[in-house]
Design a protein around this motif. Structure first.
Motif, short mmCIF file in Angstrom:
data_model
loop_
_atom_site.label_atom_id
_atom_site.label_comp_id
_atom_site.label_asym_id
_atom_site.label_seq_id
_atom_site.Cartn_x
_atom_site.Cartn_y
_atom_site.Cartn_z
N MET A 127 0.86 -1.18 0.00
CA MET A 127 0.00 0.00 0.00
C MET A 127 0.90 1.23 0.00
O MET A 127 1.61 1.47 0.98
N PRO A 128 0.90 2.02 -1.10
CA PRO A 128 1.70 3.25 -1.12
C PRO A 128 1.11 4.29 -0.16
O PRO A 128 -0.08 4.56 -0.18
N LEU A 129 1.97 4.86 0.68
CA LEU A 129 1.60 5.90 1.64
C LEU A 129 2.61 7.03 1.54
O LEU A 129 3.54 7.12 2.33
N GLY A 130 2.46 7.90 0.55
CA GLY A 130 3.44 8.97 0.32
C GLY A 130 4.74 8.39 -0.17
O GLY A 130 4.78 7.68 -1.17
N ILE A 131 5.85 8.66 0.56
CA ILE A 131 7.14 8.10 0.15
C ILE A 131 7.34 6.69 0.68
O ILE A 131 8.34 6.05 0.37
N ALA A 132 6.42 6.18 1.46
CA ALA A 132 6.55 4.84 2.05
C ALA A 132 5.61 3.84 1.37
O ALA A 132 4.59 4.22 0.80
N ILE A 133 5.99 2.61 1.42
CA ILE A 133 5.14 1.49 0.99
C ILE A 133 5.18 0.47 2.12
O ILE A 133 6.25 0.09 2.58
N ILE A 134 4.00 0.04 2.56
CA ILE A 134 3.91 -0.99 3.59
C ILE A 134 3.18 -2.17 2.97
O ILE A 134 2.13 -1.99 2.34
N GLY A 135 3.74 -3.37 3.12
CA GLY A 135 3.10 -4.51 2.48
C GLY A 135 3.67 -5.84 2.91
O GLY A 135 4.34 -5.96 3.94
N VAL A 136 3.41 -6.84 2.08
CA VAL A 136 3.91 -8.20 2.30
C VAL A 136 4.52 -8.71 1.00
O VAL A 136 4.17 -8.25 -0.09
N GLU A 137 5.40 -9.65 1.15
CA GLU A 137 5.98 -10.31 -0.03
C GLU A 137 6.02 -11.81 0.20
O GLU A 137 6.39 -12.27 1.27
N ALA A 138 5.60 -12.54 -0.82
CA ALA A 138 5.65 -14.00 -0.80
C ALA A 138 6.80 -14.41 -1.71
O ALA A 138 6.88 -13.99 -2.85
N ARG A 139 7.69 -15.24 -1.20
CA ARG A 139 8.87 -15.67 -1.95
C ARG A 139 9.03 -17.18 -1.85
O ARG A 139 8.63 -17.80 -0.88
N TYR A 140 9.67 -17.74 -2.87
CA TYR A 140 10.09 -19.14 -2.80
C TYR A 140 11.58 -19.17 -3.08
O TYR A 140 12.03 -18.79 -4.17
N THR A 141 12.36 -19.58 -2.10
CA THR A 141 13.81 -19.63 -2.25
C THR A 141 14.20 -21.04 -2.67
O THR A 141 14.04 -21.99 -1.90
N ALA A 149 8.48 -18.49 1.86
CA ALA A 149 8.56 -17.56 2.98
C ALA A 149 7.59 -16.40 2.76
O ALA A 149 7.29 -16.05 1.62
N ILE A 150 7.12 -15.84 3.85
CA ILE A 150 6.29 -14.63 3.83
C ILE A 150 7.01 -13.58 4.66
O ILE A 150 7.38 -13.83 5.81
N TYR A 151 7.22 -12.39 4.07
CA TYR A 151 7.90 -11.30 4.76
C TYR A 151 6.98 -10.08 4.84
O TYR A 151 6.28 -9.79 3.88
N GLY A 152 7.04 -9.37 5.94
CA GLY A 152 6.45 -8.04 6.02
C GLY A 152 7.45 -7.07 5.41
O GLY A 152 8.66 -7.30 5.44
N LEU A 153 6.97 -5.96 4.85
CA LEU A 153 7.84 -5.06 4.11
C LEU A 153 7.55 -3.61 4.46
O LEU A 153 6.39 -3.20 4.52
N VAL A 154 8.60 -2.82 4.69
CA VAL A 154 8.51 -1.37 4.81
C VAL A 154 9.53 -0.80 3.84
O VAL A 154 10.71 -1.16 3.89
#
Length: 191
Positions: A156-170, A180-185
């Motif tokens: 979710m874009p919030l001005g200069i910041a983005i807060i969200g989640v990312e799903a990855r497969y390593t 893996a599931i990561y929270g993101l700032v």
């Protein structure tokens, strides 16, 4: 693994040639992530720096990423051996990933959705403690390998910041592969 790297490189080059306008840097993103993976690598933290390259079709992203999955207990068992003495085995694993990353923004508003893929080196550390009666033996192993890490980022874009989640497969060339599931700032800065 070599085939995966080759295919990823070809796809990236094709996308670069399909752009309709000149590519120029638009901004830089600094991201911090933390989350949980399955299997033996539990909690992970890390960061990345990415350059945004608008192309006229979609925004392409290229950068570097680092992730460290903290030591977690992977094995704990006790049993009595043939001599009648108690043997206890405890094990811990950690994983350190570093490499390059590329991606394309699929949707930028109202939510940001980005398809990404990372390539790089992985260091898998294992440590085992074996105790039998009054004797303890410690064994440490380090495995150097390569990884490929496809994923999807939703934020979710919030001005200069983005807060969200990312799903990855390593996918590790050697060792345990994992989702893996990561929270993101993320913080964006213009050039």
């Amino acid at each position: 693994m070599r085939n995966l790297r080759c295919i990823t490189s070809i796809i990236f080059i094709m996308v670069m040639f399909l752009v309709t306008e000149n590519i120029y840097p638009q901004g830089v993103e600094f991201s911090f992530h933390g989350g949980k993976a399955s299997r033996i690598h539990a909690n992970g933290i890390g960061g990345s720096v990415t350059i945004n390259l608008p192309t006229g079709i979609k925004t392409i992203h290229a950068g570097a990423r680092i992730t460290y999955h903290l030591p977690s207990r992977s094995l704990s068992m006790s049993e009595v051996n043939n001599n009648g003495s108690m043997v206890t085995v405890d094990g811990e694993n950690s994983l350190f990933l570093y490499g390059v990353e590329g991606g394309i923004t699929v949707l930028s508003s109202p939510l940001m959705i980005r398809a990404v893929v990372g390539l790089g080196r992985a260091q898998h550390f294992e440590e085992f403690m074996v105790s039998e009666n009054d004797t303890m033996t410690k064994t440490t192993r380090k495995l150097n390998t390569h990884y490929i890490q496809p994923g999807v980022v939703v934020g979710m874009p919030l001005g200069i910041a983005i807060i969200g989640v990312e799903a990855r497969y390593t996918r590790l060339e050697k060792g345990y592969s994992m989702p893996a599931i990561y929270g993101l700032v993320c913080f964006k800065f213009g050039l």
